[in-house]
Scaffold this motif. Structure first.
Motif, PDB file in Angstrom:
ATOM      1  N   ALA A  98     -60.708   5.686 -20.537  1.00  0.00           N
ATOM      2  CA  ALA A  98     -61.803   6.302 -19.788  1.00  0.00           C
ATOM      3  C   ALA A  98     -62.062   7.734 -20.223  1.00  0.00           C
ATOM      4  N   HIS A  99     -61.032   8.426 -20.739  1.00  0.00           N
ATOM      5  CA  HIS A  99     -61.177   9.871 -20.945  1.00  0.00           C
ATOM      6  C   HIS A  99     -60.917  10.361 -22.360  1.00  0.00           C
ATOM      7  N   PHE A 100     -60.470   9.495 -23.268  1.00  0.00           N
ATOM      8  CA  PHE A 100     -60.107   9.996 -24.600  1.00  0.00           C
ATOM      9  C   PHE A 100     -60.830   9.286 -25.743  1.00  0.00           C
ATOM     10  N   GLY A 101     -61.853   8.515 -25.417  1.00  0.00           N
ATOM     11  CA  GLY A 101     -62.672   7.921 -26.471  1.00  0.00           C
ATOM     12  C   GLY A 101     -61.863   7.106 -27.465  1.00  0.00           C
ATOM     13  N   ARG A 102     -62.258   7.238 -28.726  1.00  0.00           N
ATOM     14  CA  ARG A 102     -61.691   6.395 -29.763  1.00  0.00           C
ATOM     15  C   ARG A 102     -60.178   6.577 -29.943  1.00  0.00           C
ATOM     16  N   ASP A 103     -59.718   7.826 -29.976  1.00  0.00           N
ATOM     17  CA  ASP A 103     -58.263   7.978 -30.174  1.00  0.00           C
ATOM     18  C   ASP A 103     -57.481   7.529 -28.946  1.00  0.00           C
ATOM     19  N   GLY A 104     -58.110   7.565 -27.784  1.00  0.00           N
ATOM     20  CA  GLY A 104     -57.470   7.006 -26.590  1.00  0.00           C
ATOM     21  C   GLY A 104     -57.279   5.503 -26.741  1.00  0.00           C
ATOM     22  N   ARG A 105     -58.324   4.851 -27.273  1.00  0.00           N
ATOM     23  CA  ARG A 105     -58.219   3.387 -27.471  1.00  0.00           C
ATOM     24  C   ARG A 105     -57.138   3.059 -28.502  1.00  0.00           C
ATOM     25  N   GLU A 106     -57.058   3.904 -29.540  1.00  0.00           N
ATOM     26  CA  GLU A 106     -56.010   3.668 -30.556  1.00  0.00           C
ATOM     27  C   GLU A 106     -54.616   3.854 -29.958  1.00  0.00           C
ATOM     28  N   GLU A 107     -54.485   4.864 -29.129  1.00  0.00           N
ATOM     29  CA  GLU A 107     -53.181   5.074 -28.467  1.00  0.00           C
ATOM     30  C   GLU A 107     -52.838   3.886 -27.561  1.00  0.00           C
ATOM     31  N   ALA A 108     -53.853   3.349 -26.886  1.00  0.00           N
ATOM     32  CA  ALA A 108     -53.612   2.203 -26.001  1.00  0.00           C
ATOM     33  C   ALA A 108     -53.131   1.003 -26.828  1.00  0.00           C
ATOM     34  N   ASP A 109     -53.731   0.799 -27.985  1.00  0.00           N
ATOM     35  CA  ASP A 109     -53.283  -0.298 -28.853  1.00  0.00           C
ATOM     36  C   ASP A 109     -51.832  -0.075 -29.299  1.00  0.00           C
ATOM     37  N   ALA A 110     -51.527   1.179 -29.622  1.00  0.00           N
ATOM     38  CA  ALA A 110     -50.185   1.486 -30.141  1.00  0.00           C
ATOM     39  C   ALA A 110     -49.098   1.240 -29.089  1.00  0.00           C
ATOM     40  N   MET A 111     -49.464   1.293 -27.811  1.00  0.00           N
ATOM     41  CA  MET A 111     -48.492   1.028 -26.730  1.00  0.00           C
ATOM     42  C   MET A 111     -47.906  -0.373 -26.850  1.00  0.00           C
ATOM     43  N   LEU A 112     -48.721  -1.285 -27.425  1.00  0.00           N
ATOM     44  CA  LEU A 112     -48.270  -2.672 -27.552  1.00  0.00           C
ATOM     45  C   LEU A 112     -47.677  -2.930 -28.935  1.00  0.00           C
TER      46      LEU A 112
END
Ligand code: BYC
Length: 471
Positions: free
Chosen positions: A164-178
């Protein structure tokens, strides 16, 4: 404040008003479910478990109990209610309105905090994934799964903030969690304690007592954040965290109670001979779990922590109740330091000692449960006292990382440490012994021999309640 379960992703953040965000999260959802199937609790796909699910975030709705098919559990996004007119409580922005959006100049620091927090949640699920196969009772199996599904939801909480708050790099970080995994030599979890094994139920109860308690203190500090969505996420997560620590404290307490009972009934000093876990071994597990958790607070003096505080991103435990200026420009706080062969307390700038203060709060809190465990032993008339080891024992982060201490605080040479560490920390034979006791007990109301029954059931259910149904 009610949660919309008609949505694909249950939430109380009006997700459907933001199509882009909704789409991004709906894209992450299958990856999450794949991860859960692959690295979540094994052989849980056909089980119906008596779980607590939040149906709203107010005091009445967050603990709704029912049997749920494990794969049908509904992970979602729940924030605690907004506090009207909330202002930032500490640091250089103290008194300004809390941020609803990420302050651009603090973006990197905030992302790092959220990623570090988020990374621990799936890590713990991975660490605990095999325990269901050796549960000491249906009650305990249910508690394990409750903890696991909530840690999964805590990951959702951080992933929501990233999306919701970090755009593209936020989405990349979310992927990296898995993509990082507990104990993975190539892509380990960020904090070391989340790469250790949780091979048996004594480890699990120690984990939920000591490691989830780090969660309590870190989440409480983040719940003070000037970034309001983070504060609200963490406040709701804390309501769930309490049960995890309850599982840990009562789990260890029940093992101790059973050990004492076996010793008395059989008039023996050797509970292992009658299928119990000796108090000496419980002490070794305490030494291990407590010491690796002390590392989770970071170094005694930390410029990272000072920056987070000054920027208003991460406060202290119960920040608003502390009686000082909440800016800490001139304040001092005592930190341990090595002077020759001894540990001395030296005043340091309080701003740099924020990690140390949180660790001190954690230590005081950890001791309380140990005192209650000792009361169980004392009441049984057994002469044994469990202790938390010295703060320098078995440490890898901060002042003590380059030293060796005995549990009672004596400075040791490398050779002395190597010679004696097996007396203080669980070794292969200890784990192997505990493993011999780990036989599943899945008959309603029955307990494994090495653990006492709980004082009361979940949601006041009777002793023989079928907490888990096997489909
Ligand atoms: N392992 O300046 P320092 C939970 C690094 S548990 C590895 O003192 P800082 C849960 C550090 O990154 C709660 N590395 O560090 C429980 C730094 O690296 P750089 C989790 C470590 O940043 C059970 C360097 O060493 N949440 O929720 O002040 C089940 C210097 O250290 C460690 C959080 O932790 C370590 N233990 O403090 C499920 C909250 N410690 O900058 C869930 C978010 C330090 O030199 N995290 N390092 O590259 C934080 O606030 C901070 O990252 C820490 C570290 C308090 C962890």
């Amino acid at each position: 404040m009610s949660i919309d379960y008609a949505e694909k992703i249950p939430n109380n953040v009006n997700l459907s008003d933001n199509r882009r965000l909704q789409r991004a999260l709906e894209k992450w959802q299958p990856a999450y479910l794949d991860w859960w199937r692959e690295l979540g609790p094994i052989e849980s796909q056909n089980l119906e478990v008596y779980l607590r699910t939040a149906i709203s975030v107010d005091s009445k709705g967050w603990a709704h109990f029912d049997h749920v098919r494990m794969p049908d559990y509904r992970w979602g996004i729940f924030l605690a209610p907004a506090e009207e007119g909330r202002t930032i409580g500490f640091g250089q922005h103290k008194g300004e309105p809390a941020w609803q959006d990420v302050p651009g100049e603090y973006r990197a620091e905030l992302r790092r905090l959220i990623v570090t927090q988020g990374d621990t949640e799936p890590a713990s699920v991975e660490q605990q994934r095999r325990l269901g196969q050796t549960c000491p009772s249906l009650y305990d199996l249910r508690n394990l799964f409750q903890v696991n599904v909530e840690e999964g939801r805590h990951l959702w909480a951080m992933v929501y903030l990233l999306h919701a708050h970090f755009g593209r790099d936020g989405r990349e970080e979310a992927d990296a969690m898995l993509e990082r995994h507990a104990g993975d030599p190539d892509r380990p979890r960020i904090l070391q304690a989340f790469n250790e094994k949780t091979p048996d139920w004594l480890s699990f109860f120690m984990f939920t007592y000591f490691q989830d308690r780090d969660g309590k203190y870190q989440l409480s500090s983040l719940a003070e954040s000037g970034f309001d969505p983070l504060a609200r996420s963490c406040r709701f997560m804390l309501t769930e965290e309490a049960h995890h620590m309850f599982v840990g404290e009562t789990g260890v307490g029940r093992i101790i109670a059973r050990t004492c009972q076996l010793m008395r009934e059989n008039k023996t000093d050797d509970p292992r001979s009658v299928g119990g876990i000796d108090l000496q071994l419980i002490q070794k597990y305490i030494n291990f779990h407590y010491s690796i958790c002390l590392d989770l607070f970071g170094a005694e003096l930390s410029t990272n922590a000072a920056t987070y505080f000054t920027q208003g991103l991460k406060g202290r435990f119960l920040e608003t109740r502390i009686d000082d200026d909440h800016v800490l420009a001139d304040a001092a706080y005592p930190v341990p330091e090595m002077k020759g062969d001894s540990v001395v307390m030296t005043d340091a700038p309080a701003l740099n000692a924020v990690n140390e203060r949180l660790r001190a709060d954690y230590i005081t809190d950890s001791q309380r449960g140990v005192d209650r465990w000792n009361k169980i032993i004392r009441d049984a008339g057994i002469d044994f006292v469990l202790t938390l080891p010295h703060v320098g024992f078995n440490r890898s982060i901060g002042t003590f990382a380059d030293y060796h201490f005995s549990p009672d605080g004596k400075l040791l040479t490398e050779a002395e440490w190597e010679h004696r560490r097996a007396e203080w920390l669980p070794v292969d034979e200890d784990y192997a012994f505990v493993q011999t006791l780990m036989q599943p007990v899945i008959e309603p109301g029955k307990m494994a021999n090495w653990i006492a029954p709980p004082a009361r059931g979940i949601n006041n259910q009777p002793q023989d309640f079928e907490y888990v149904r096997f489909g």
